[in-house]
Design an enzyme around this catalytic site. Structure first.
Site, PDB file in Angstrom:
ATOM      1  CE  LYS A   1      17.303  43.185 113.238  1.00  0.00           C
ATOM      2  NZ  LYS A   1      18.186  42.649 114.282  1.00  0.00           N
TER       3      LYS A   1
ATOM      4  N   GLY B   1      22.820  39.715 117.441  1.00  0.00           N
ATOM      5  CA  GLY B   1      21.973  39.041 116.454  1.00  0.00           C
ATOM      6  C   GLY B   1      22.309  39.454 115.039  1.00  0.00           C
ATOM      7  CG  ASP B   2      21.788  43.375 113.844  1.00  0.00           C
ATOM      8  OD1 ASP B   2      20.753  42.848 113.400  1.00  0.00           O
ATOM      9  OD2 ASP B   2      21.782  44.398 114.546  1.00  0.00           O
TER      10      ASP B   2
ATOM     11  CB  ALA C   1      28.802  40.385 118.334  1.00  0.00           C
TER      12      ALA C   1
END
Length: 290
Positions: A44, A231-232, A262
């Protein structure tokens, strides 16, 4: 929006992702054949640093890898996109962190993380400046995150993933917390955080101040290839957008567009356009909404 994006220092995990792609996820005790195997950089922390660099921010990575071939590959991949790796420790005796991931045809995944060097580094000798934004996650030891929160004097952001109970001292220090809807439910203390962004997948995202919704943005409709790094990418984009002066609603919309871009890419660290392109709606067909 400022034309000069802020400096972002990411304190977090650096992993080798070993990914098996299958038609569906296995149930308990089940073996599924015909998988396709690939290895790629992940973690992450590293994902967020790489995303920040692609989006045009000045990104610095603080973390650790093992003194092994996997660690050297992780450092090379970070440096290749312009991430400053001078504060990444290379630890003798600890293996580079590894994530074992199974992804189905719809992009859903199961992940087991073996932290390795991510659980063994400290912030000794690391300096933070007042003008840099510090972004942490919870794939490294909580003591490291707490130390970063105490020592960083600028804007401090926590992506509270994976979900765990958080000390009151840490939450009080956070200028922004970012979670998905599941993490939001699993950490009740977040309801009173001063500022929190919550992602809802295809249902977009919202911003809350002390539990009160103050902004929201719709998600773009896209075909999902892989949700691992989305999400990152959202986290990096939201931080850069807010620190560049966008309103909450604008920042959420731009971050949603980056996350949508993404999720269309099978990589955990997809190539992204500059942040301004998402703001203008020219980086991907759907563009930012909301």
């Amino acid at each position: 929006m400022s034309t000069r994006l802020p400096a972002v220092t990411v304190v977090g995990s650096i992993n080798l992702d070993i990914i098996a792609t299958t038609d569906r996820l296995p149930t308990a005790g089940e073996t599924i054949g015909s998988g396709i195997l690939q290895q790629q950089p992940g973690g992450k922390g590293a994902n967020q640093a790489v995303a920040a660099a692609w989006l045009g921010g000045s990104a610095r990575m603080i973390g650790a890898v093992g003194d092994d071939a996997q660690g050297r590959m992780m450092l090379e991949s970070l440096a290749a996109v312009g991430v400053d790796t001078s504060d990444v420790a290379v630890l003798d005796g600890d293996a580079t962190g590894t994530a074992l991931i199974v992804v189905d045809r719809d992009g859903e995944n199961q992940i087991v993380v073996c932290p390795g060097a991510n659980a063994a580094f400290s912030l000794e000798g690391v300096e933070f400046s007042a003008d840099e934004t510090v972004l942490c996650q919870l794939e490294v030891g909580l003591p490291v995150v707490m130390e970063a929160a105490r020592r960083a004097s600028g804007f401090f952001v926590l992506n509270a993933a994976p979900a765990m109970d958080l000390p009151a001292e840490l939450l009080e220090r956070c200028d922004l917390v970012i979670v998905n809807e599941t993490e939001y439910e699993l950490i009740p203390a977040l309801a009173e955080a001063k500022l929190i962004a919550v992602t809802y997948g295809k249902d977009g995202s919202a911003m809350f101040e002390h539990g009160r919704k103050v902004a929201e943005a719709q998600a773009a409709a896209v075909t999902v290839a892989n949700t691992i790094g989305a999400g990152d990418a959202f986290c990096a984009a939201l931080v850069l957008a807010l620190r560049a002066g966008l309103s909450y609603a604008q920042a959420l919309a731009v971050a949603n567009a980056v996350g949508a871009d993404a999720v269309c890419d099978p990589s955990s660290q997809p190539a992204l356009a500059p942040l301004e392109a998402y703001l203008a709606g020219t980086a991907c067909p759907a563009g930012p909404q909301g």
